[in-house]
Design a protein around this motif. Structure first.
Motif, PDB file in Angstrom:
ATOM      1  N   SER A  44       0.847  -1.189   0.000  1.00 48.64           N
ATOM      2  CA  SER A  44       0.000   0.000   0.000  1.00 48.64           C
ATOM      3  C   SER A  44       0.886   1.245   0.000  1.00 48.64           C
ATOM      4  N   GLU A  59     -11.654  -6.783   3.101  1.00 50.44           N
ATOM      5  CA  GLU A  59     -11.620  -5.338   3.357  1.00 50.44           C
ATOM      6  C   GLU A  59     -12.249  -4.663   2.168  1.00 50.44           C
ATOM      7  N   ALA A 116     -12.996  -0.327   0.592  1.00 48.75           N
ATOM      8  CA  ALA A 116     -12.895   1.114   0.837  1.00 48.75           C
ATOM      9  C   ALA A 116     -13.547   1.850  -0.317  1.00 48.75           C
ATOM     10  N   TYR A 141     -12.950   4.904  -2.820  1.00 49.98           N
ATOM     11  CA  TYR A 141     -11.832   5.701  -3.303  1.00 49.98           C
ATOM     12  C   TYR A 141     -12.322   6.452  -4.537  1.00 49.98           C
ATOM     13  N   GLU A 189      -5.337   0.500  -1.431  1.00 49.76           N
ATOM     14  CA  GLU A 189      -5.076   1.820  -0.857  1.00 49.76           C
ATOM     15  C   GLU A 189      -5.045   1.733   0.688  1.00 49.76           C
ATOM     16  N   GLN A 227      -6.670   2.883   3.420  1.00 44.98           N
ATOM     17  CA  GLN A 227      -7.763   2.577   4.353  1.00 44.98           C
ATOM     18  C   GLN A 227      -7.990   1.065   4.412  1.00 44.98           C
ATOM     19  N   LEU A 256      -5.294  -0.807   6.339  1.00 42.43           N
ATOM     20  CA  LEU A 256      -5.474  -0.735   7.798  1.00 42.43           C
ATOM     21  C   LEU A 256      -6.512  -1.753   8.272  1.00 42.43           C
ATOM     22  N   GLN A 257      -7.555  -1.945   7.459  1.00 42.95           N
ATOM     23  CA  GLN A 257      -8.572  -2.954   7.825  1.00 42.95           C
ATOM     24  C   GLN A 257      -7.965  -4.356   7.822  1.00 42.95           C
ATOM     25  N   MET A 277       1.240   7.553   8.318  1.00 39.90           N
ATOM     26  CA  MET A 277       0.606   6.348   7.781  1.00 39.90           C
ATOM     27  C   MET A 277       1.529   5.129   7.860  1.00 39.90           C
TER      28      MET A 277
END
Ligand code: 5GP
Length: 206
Positions: free
Chosen positions: A12, A73, A75, A77, A104, A106, A109-110, A159
């Motif tokens: 990522s 996951e 997201a 975008y 990406e 987000q 992170l999941q 990040m």
């Protein structure tokens, strides 16, 4: 027979850093890693193929996948959904093959939350590396400019915290090489190797 699960690698990084380009270059060389093809609601682009670049879904289809917990996951975008198919990832890892995601931040992170045993690689632009060198070196630019750059850079650096590795995307070949080294190193990790040997011994001892 040694039965060890595969490793989940997650690439990522900030938007525009070149994740897709690096991933494609990696897969031209690497035949061992299994790329997890994502689902998306965005339109297919010229030169892309259904089931190769993405599985293209309608918004309704995608929301059904979310409701049925079919995504590891997902997201939003730039107004579209993107997500990783859970079954593919789990089944492939179960077969002992490594899975590679390029997603990406987000979404990454999941995955980190739900699958902390994954290996998380953060790709950064060379500008960030240059910035660091300049800050460390000397500061001769206007205060305002430096401040804005620092604030932007701080967001990106913050990040990094969730990741195991950071790769600078200065040259594609060099970024690919580093990712391949990470994959090899992860396979040499003591816990993993010891676990494999123990399993094999146990099997042989009956
Ligand atoms: P593009 O539309 O240019 O193909 O991709 C846009 C962004 O979506 C890229 O940063 C890419 O890494 C990210 N992306 C692609 N697939 C997934 C996915 O399954 N999940 C998440 N969270 N992001 C994805």
């Amino acid at each position: 027979m040694i039965e060890e699960k595969g490793i989940l690698f997650v690439l990522s990084g900030p938007s525009g850093v070149g994740k897709g380009t690096v991933r494609k270059a990696l897969f031209e060389l690497d035949t061992e890693l299994q790329y997890s093809i994502s689902m998306t609601t965005r339109d297919i682009r010229h030169g892309e193929t259904e089931g190769v670049d993405y599985f293209y879904k309608t918004k309704q289809e995608f929301e059904n996948l979310i409701a049925d917990e079919k995504l590891l996951e997902y997201a939003q975008y730039v107004g579209n959904y993107y997500g990783t198919p859970r079954d593919y990832v789990e089944e492939t890892l179960e077969k002992g093959k490594d899975v590679f995601l390029e997603i990406e931040v987000q979404g990454a992170l999941q995955v980190k939350k739900n699958f902390p045993q994954g290996v998380f690689i953060f790709l950064i632009p060379p500008s960030l590396e240059e910035l660091k060198n300049r800050i460390v070196g000397r500061g001769t630019e206007t205060e305002e400019l430096v401040k804005n750059r620092l604030l932007e850079a701080k967001k990106e650096i913050d990040m990094m915290d969730a990741y195991d590795y950071v790769v600078v995307n200065d040259r594609i070949e060099s970024a690919v090489e580093k990712i391949q080294s990470i994959v090899r190193s992860e396979h040499c990790k003591r816990e993993r190797v010891a676990r494999e040997y123990k399993k094999a011994l146990e099997a042989d001892l009956g």
